[in-house]
Structure formats: structure tokens, C-alpha cells
Design a protein around this motif. Structure first.
Motif, PDB file in Angstrom:
ATOM      1  N   PRO A 126      -3.370   5.401  -7.058  1.00  0.00           N
ATOM      2  CA  PRO A 126      -4.700   4.793  -7.233  1.00  0.00           C
ATOM      3  C   PRO A 126      -5.560   4.980  -5.992  1.00  0.00           C
ATOM      4  N   ASP A 127      -6.850   4.844  -6.165  1.00  0.00           N
ATOM      5  CA  ASP A 127      -7.781   4.847  -5.038  1.00  0.00           C
ATOM      6  C   ASP A 127      -7.973   3.399  -4.616  1.00  0.00           C
ATOM      7  N   THR A 144     -10.500  -2.223 -10.816  1.00  0.00           N
ATOM      8  CA  THR A 144      -9.150  -1.777 -10.487  1.00  0.00           C
ATOM      9  C   THR A 144      -8.664  -2.511  -9.244  1.00  0.00           C
ATOM     10  N   ILE A 145      -7.375  -2.398  -8.979  1.00  0.00           N
ATOM     11  CA  ILE A 145      -6.806  -2.974  -7.761  1.00  0.00           C
ATOM     12  C   ILE A 145      -7.338  -2.213  -6.555  1.00  0.00           C
ATOM     13  N   THR A 146      -7.798  -2.965  -5.557  1.00  0.00           N
ATOM     14  CA  THR A 146      -8.264  -2.355  -4.316  1.00  0.00           C
ATOM     15  C   THR A 146      -7.606  -3.050  -3.131  1.00  0.00           C
ATOM     16  N   PHE A 201      -4.588   0.559 -12.167  1.00  0.00           N
ATOM     17  CA  PHE A 201      -4.504   1.770 -11.356  1.00  0.00           C
ATOM     18  C   PHE A 201      -5.632   2.750 -11.647  1.00  0.00           C
ATOM     19  N   GLY A 202      -6.675   2.284 -12.322  1.00  0.00           N
ATOM     20  CA  GLY A 202      -7.789   3.163 -12.634  1.00  0.00           C
ATOM     21  C   GLY A 202      -7.332   4.342 -13.475  1.00  0.00           C
ATOM     22  N   ASP A 203      -7.641   5.553 -13.030  1.00  0.00           N
ATOM     23  CA  ASP A 203      -7.201   6.760 -13.723  1.00  0.00           C
ATOM     24  C   ASP A 203      -5.792   7.171 -13.328  1.00  0.00           C
ATOM     25  N   SER A 222       0.833  -1.211   0.000  1.00  0.00           N
ATOM     26  CA  SER A 222       0.000   0.000   0.000  1.00  0.00           C
ATOM     27  C   SER A 222       0.863   1.255   0.000  1.00  0.00           C
ATOM     28  N   ARG A 223       1.866   1.282   0.862  1.00  0.00           N
ATOM     29  CA  ARG A 223       2.768   2.439   0.937  1.00  0.00           C
ATOM     30  C   ARG A 223       3.413   2.708  -0.410  1.00  0.00           C
ATOM     31  N   ARG A 224       3.823   1.653  -1.090  1.00  0.00           N
ATOM     32  CA  ARG A 224       4.491   1.816  -2.392  1.00  0.00           C
ATOM     33  C   ARG A 224       3.512   2.246  -3.484  1.00  0.00           C
TER      34      ARG A 224
END
Length: 335
Positions: A153-154, A219-221, A317-319, A58-60
Motif C-alpha cells: 500500500p501507499d 485507505t490506511i495511512t 490497502f487501496g489498490d 510499516s515494515r510488515r
């Protein structure tokens, strides 16, 4: 207990101790007085630990490296504490301590359940602020937005949070923690129940992911991060060491392709260290592996083979955009 086995047995079934420090670091410092602030906090992890690996990913992905420094403990520890034996002199260069236990003991509340990673330490006081791995990553996504990189990303989109929470709770109960219930079962019946729950849920996940690239949305969540860290350890340790041996990950086509897709995405494979993973499980859980011998296999080069998941659509990564290369000091060995 310092290791991931922290917990107790109830009728010979392993129950994880979830008494984590409830303090949170939030954007405005409410309600606990700890505000998100660049340079103030240090994330302490071990590459071996799946719960810590989530925070590293997450940090990365969010680009928080410049705001939150990271200390890395070695994969082997004693019964008391994770230790900084990878650092020169065995001392963390920022915190100035040899054992993570020192930062826990600096707390005024006498926290007792155990010395766990991940932990976030306030460098101004030397005290652990929180070790609640579930809350840490959600707060990285929602409370540290002022420090996210451009194109981040969100990972916890508000419109999908209810579904993300539902899916990841199932994954936690039956998979993330399920492998431990198999590995640390005290009797055959307890093991059998855990085994059936684990593979029943993996079959459910295979079906869910057969028509969609990611667990929730396109997207990745947060949900994908939480599942990935267990899948990444499955063949290396859980299949043999924890007796999760109905099938290897490489024998579950949908999950194997899904895991490779994530592994080859910046932020996932480049935070995964298979040597440290094996060293921890086989070298620390001596009640399961009394000799401490660490197996040489499996061959991990297949993680880099084509996965074909792009055909399902989705945008990792979505947008947003992928993160750049990891800092030199945080790189893991390449396969």
C-alpha cells in the motif's frame, strides 16, 4: 535514559526529549551517504514500545522483511540500555552485541540523549544510523520503494501528505505523547491539563472517525499506524498505569470499533504483543509502580469481535493487497 520516559520536567510537566539522530537512509544515499540497500541494515525494536511498534507495522505492510532484518529487545531493561535478552545467550545474532547501547556508542559523534528504540543499525559498521521514529516510517514508505512487496500500500500518498501531517501532529501532541504527560506529571495541575487535552483529542477523533473508516482518505495511512499503537496500549496500561481513566477504550464506541478494525487487519494485531507491553510498563516504570507487579488483565479476546466498520466503505490497502503471514521468528502469541 533508555526507557520511553526519556525527557525532562518543565514546571512539573513532562517534556519528551526529541533530540533524535538526524541521519536518514534514502533511495540515493543523499544527503548523509546511507543508501537503501537490502541486507545492510537491521531494525532494532521492542514489542513493548509504541514508537517501535509503528516501524514494525510499516515494515510488515510494505513487505520489507526481506530487505531489513529485525532485532527484538526484551520488554524489561535497566537504566542504561535496551538489551537482547530474548536471544540465546542474550546477544543479538546479527549484530553480536548484548546491549543496544553498544551500537549507539559505536557512533563517532558521542550521541548522548539516550538509548531508544526503534533504531536502525548499519551492520557493516555496527553503528546506529538513525533513531528518529517519525522519519523512519516515512522513509520506509517513500525511500525504500524499490524493495516494497508487490501489492504494497501507499502509506504516505503525496496528495494527502499535508493532511496526514496535520492530523498526526495533533495525535502526537495530545494522544501519543499525551498519555505520557498524564503518567509522568509531576503535579496535579500538570496532570489535569494533560488529561483534558488527551480526552478532548480522543473525543475529536471519535467524531472524525464516526463517518469515515480511516483518519485521512479511504485507505490506511501513516496517520492510522501512529494512532493505533497508542490505542492498542490504552486499556492494558494507559488507563490504569498512566491514570488516563475517564474512559477505557472499550467504553469509547467509535474508537474501539476503529481499533478493532485495524487490529484485525494483517500487519497490526499480528505485531502486537500484550504480554510484553504490560511487562515493560509495569516492570520498568518503578517510580509509578514500585512493586513491579504486572496485572493479569484485561481479557484481550474482545479485540477479535466484529467491528462493523466495513459499512463506512474504504479499502484498507487501496489498490494493493494484504501482506502474507509474518515470518515464523517474528510471530507474536495469538489471542
Amino acid at each position: 535514559m533508555a526507557e520511553e520516559k526519556q525527557g525532562a520536567y518543565v514546571e512539573d510537566e513532562f517534556r519528551r526529549d526529541t533530540r533524535y539522530i538526524p541521519t536518514r537512509i534514502t533511495a540515493d544515499g543523499q544527503p548523509d551517504g546511507f543508501a537503501a540497500e537490502a541486507g545492510r541494515y537491521r531494525l532494532v525494536v521492542s514489542r513493548a514500545c509504541p514508537w517501535a511498534n509503528r516501524t514494525v507495522i510499516s515494515r510488515r505492510l510494505l513487505g520489507l522483511e526481506g530487505a531489513i532484518s529485525m532485532g527484538i529487545c526484551g520488554p524489561i531493561h535497566d537504566a542504561d540500555s535496551w538489551t537482547f535478552d530474548l536471544d540465546p545467550g542474550g546477544v543479538d545474532p546479527v549484530l553480536g552485541i548484548p546491549r543496544l547501547k553498544d551500537a549507539y556508542e559505536a557512533r563517532p559523534d558521542g550521541y548522548k540523549p539516550g538509548v531508544t528504540v526503534p533504531a536502525i543499525v548499519d551492520t557493516t559498521t555496527g553503528q546506529v544510523v538513525t533513531n528518529d521514529f517519525r522519519q523512519i516510517t516515512e522513509d520506509f514508505a517513500t525511500q525504500w520503494t524499490a524493495f516494497h512487496r508487490e501489492g504494497a500500500p501507499d502509506l504516505y500518498p503525496e496528495a494527502l501528505r499535508a493532511e496526514i501531517d496535520e492530523v498526526q501532529q495533533l495525535v502526537y501532541d495530545d494522544v501519543n505523547n499525551g498519555v505520557y504527560r498524564c503518567g509522568f506529571a509531576g503535579k496535579q495541575d500538570s496532570y489535569d491539563r494533560a488529561y483534558d487535552r488527551l480526552f478532548g483529542r480522543l473525543d475529536w477523533l471519535s467524531e472524525r472517525l464516526s463517518t469515515r473508516r480511516y483518519l485521512v482518505g479511504d485507505t490506511i495511512t501513516e496517520a492510522d499506524i501512529r494512532l493505533f499503537t497508542t490505542l492498542a496500549r490504552f486499556d492494558a496500561v494507559y488507563h490504569g498505569h498512566f491514570k488516563c481513566n475517564r474512559s477505557k477504550l472499550t467504553e469509547m464506541p467509535v474508537l474501539w470499533a476503529y481499533a478493532r478494525d485495524l487490529f484485525q487487519t494483517p500487519g497490526f494485531g499480528d505485531t502486537t504483543d500484550f504480554d510484553q507491553i504490560k511487562a515493560h510498563y509495569y516492570g520498568t516504570h518503578l517510580d509509578i509502580n514500585p512493586t513491579g507487579v504486572i496485572p493479569k488483565g484485561p481479557d484481550n479476546s474482545s479485540w477479535l469481535t466484529p467491528h462493523g466498520r466495513e459499512e463506512l466503505g474504504g479499502r484498507p490497502f487501496g489498490d494493493g493487497t494484504p501482506p502474507g503471514p509474518p515470518p515464523e521468528a517474528e510471530r507474536v502469541p495469538e489471542l
